[in-house]
Structures are given as C-alpha cells and as structure tokens.
Design a protein around this motif. Structure first.
Motif, short mmCIF file in Angstrom:
data_model
loop_
_atom_site.label_atom_id
_atom_site.label_comp_id
_atom_site.label_asym_id
_atom_site.label_seq_id
_atom_site.Cartn_x
_atom_site.Cartn_y
_atom_site.Cartn_z
N LYS A 127 15.71 4.56 -6.45
CA LYS A 127 15.27 4.69 -5.06
C LYS A 127 15.62 3.44 -4.25
CE LYS A 127 11.02 5.07 -2.32
NZ LYS A 127 9.53 5.21 -2.37
N LYS A 135 17.85 -0.44 3.84
CA LYS A 135 16.56 -0.28 4.51
C LYS A 135 15.57 -1.34 4.07
CE LYS A 135 12.61 2.91 4.63
NZ LYS A 135 12.11 4.26 4.21
N GLY A 154 5.73 -2.37 3.78
CA GLY A 154 6.35 -1.10 4.12
C GLY A 154 6.70 -0.28 2.89
N TRP A 155 7.15 -0.96 1.83
CA TRP A 155 7.46 -0.26 0.60
C TRP A 155 6.20 0.39 0.02
CZ3 TRP A 155 5.82 -1.03 -4.47
CH2 TRP A 155 6.50 -0.26 -5.44
N SER A 206 5.20 3.55 1.52
CA SER A 206 6.02 4.73 1.21
C SER A 206 5.70 5.35 -0.14
CB SER A 206 7.51 4.32 1.22
OG SER A 206 7.82 3.51 0.08
N GLN A 212 18.22 3.04 -1.08
CA GLN A 212 17.73 2.57 0.22
C GLN A 212 17.82 1.05 0.31
OE1 GLN A 212 14.12 4.76 1.65
NE2 GLN A 212 14.02 5.52 -0.46
N GLN A 216 -3.10 2.23 2.67
CA GLN A 216 -2.24 3.05 3.50
C GLN A 216 -2.96 3.55 4.75
OE1 GLN A 216 -0.62 6.01 0.82
NE2 GLN A 216 0.98 4.63 0.08
N ASN A 261 3.73 7.31 -3.10
CA ASN A 261 2.79 8.43 -3.27
C ASN A 261 1.64 7.97 -4.16
OD1 ASN A 261 1.40 10.76 -3.80
ND2 ASN A 261 3.17 11.92 -4.54
#
Length: 274
Positions: free
Chosen positions: A52, A59, A86-87, A90, A56, A108, A92
């Motif tokens: 991942k 980014k 920011g990571w 993202s 990215q 979050q 879950n």
C-alpha cells in the motif's frame, strides 16, 4: 521512491506517538518515521501495508532510509512524521489489535472533528488537558482500588495509560478523564482486580510506612517554612497569583500527610516524639 542513506549524518531516536513506540530519523532537515514498527505495533500485516505504501509513495512521501539498529544498518521504508497522523486516519480500525481498536476509533473521531472545524470555522482546537482538580475523582477511584485490592499505583495507572494512549494522566482531556473513571469502575465490576493482591495485609509493615510518612511530613514542614520565608514574599512583590495557589497546595499536602502519619502511628500504638 527516493533513497536516502543515513549512517552518521542523521540522528535516530525513539519516541511515543499515541501510546506506541516509534523510530524517527532526521534527514535533510525533515523528521521521518520508520513504518514497519508502527504497522506491526498496531497489529497490521506488514506485507500488505508495504504494498500500500509503495503504491501511494508520492502521497505519503515515502522513502528508503538506512537506519542504525542493534543488528547493524537496516533499510526501512519511512514517511515524514507530519504525515503519520494522516496515515493513521486511513487505517480500518477493524484490522488493528483488539486492545488498541477503541483508541484508534477515538483518534479518528478527533480527526473528523478537527478537519470539520478547520474547513468550516477556519481553525481547529485540540481538547484541553485537565487540571489537578479535574483529575481528583480519577485519583479517588485509583486510591480505592489500591486500598481494596493491594495493587500499586503504577499497575493501576498503567491500565489507564495503555487504554487512552498517554504517558501521564495529565494528558487526558476532560472527556477522557470521565471515560477513564468509567473504565476503571468497569474493571472493578467485572472482577478484573480480584486475586491480584500481591501484598497480604498480614505482611504490611505499618511501622515502616509510619516512619516514611513522618519523614515526608518533616520534609513538607521544612518546605512550607522555606516557601513562607523566601519564595512567597518574592511572588507577592510580583503580584503573582501563584503565591496563593502554591501555599494552598503545600498546606493541603502537609495536612493530608499528617493525617496519614497519625493513622499509621495510632494503628501501631506509637507516639510522635517532640
């Protein structure tokens, strides 16, 4: 991705972020964080997260950095520390370790609020930390748990630190302080602390603790005297509000210590000298 080699020119260190230990490194004036320890620390699969991050890379500003470790120099994929928040946003929560899932969800939610406030109000304010008075109820339940189950302060507070991702209770927000009280109360109801008393009452050394309490009282008495003669006059000349607050706190601490000392001495039939 770019490749940055750091052997001697870059400092590496370990710090705590959201209750997890992370490795950071400075390169070209930018602070980076090694991602593998972070990913594995929250219970995610490194192989999939590595893919991942590779996809990215632009980014997240990924780069390969050679970081000194106990096993020698090791190349690690890193991102700028400023992008770690920011990571995490993202990720879950369903895929992380059970013991930190609630903490990630709360984090979050804070991010959602911060982004909303920034774009709609023009600013975002992080929840304020609590005062000593705000934390009195929390200390109260901790003291009751310690008194009833014979646990140490370190053991009980460690539970709170781990649950809320802090290193000290003064980092808790007012909301988190209330949640911490409910969390400990829940542990009591569930019987979490039963059978964990490692200090049988029959072995409690009252005389030792009475002597320690007496020593603490003597030190506090000396501190109050020094404060009254040397510190308080200077603060009052500066018209500092700290003068009243400090003498109040010192006096309260001394009074509490004297009560504890008296109770311990009475339990042993001891009398204070002088």
């Amino acid at each position: 991705m770019s490749s940055i080699s750091i052997i001697e020119a870059v400092n590496t260190t370990s710090l705590t972020f959201q209750g997890q230990q992370i490795i950071t490194a400075m390169a070209a004036g930018v602070a980076y964080v090694a991602m593998k320890p972070v990913v594995e620390g929250i219970g995610l699969d490194w192989a999939s997260q590595f893919v991942k991050l590779k996809k990215q890379g632009e980014k997240f500003g990924c780069c390969d950095i050679t970081i000194p470790s106990l096993g020698g120099l090791q190349k690690m994929i890193c991102i700028p520390l400023k992008k770690l928040n920011g990571w995490l946003f993202s990720i879950n929560p369903a895929k992380v370790r059970d013991d930190i899932r609630d903490r990630l969800v709360r984090y979050q939610e804070e991010c959602f609020t911060a982004l909303h406030d920034y774009w709609n109000k023009g600013f975002a304010i992080r929840p304020t930390e609590t005062t000593a008075d705000d934390r009195t109820p929390l200390r109260g339940i901790v003291n009751r748990i310690i008194g009833k189950y014979g646990l140490t302060y370190q053991a009980v507070y460690k539970l709170v630190h781990k649950e809320f991702g802090v290193e000290h209770i003064n980092e808790l927000s007012p909301k988190q302080t209330s949640e911490a009280i409910e969390y400990l109360a829940g542990k009591v109801i569930e019987g979490e602390f039963l059978g964990k008393n490692t200090t049988p009452a029959s072995k409690f050394d009252f005389k030792l603790y009475a002597d320690n309490a007496n020593a603490a009282c003597c030190l506090l008495e000396q501190l109050c005297e020094i404060y009254g003669k040397e510190v308080d006059p200077a603060l009052r000349l500066l018209e500092s509000p700290a003068a009243t607050k400090m003498i109040g706190r010192l006096s309260s601490a001394l009074a509490i210590s004297q009560c504890i000392r008296g109770a311990l001495y009475r339990n042993q039939g001891m009398k204070l000298s002088g």
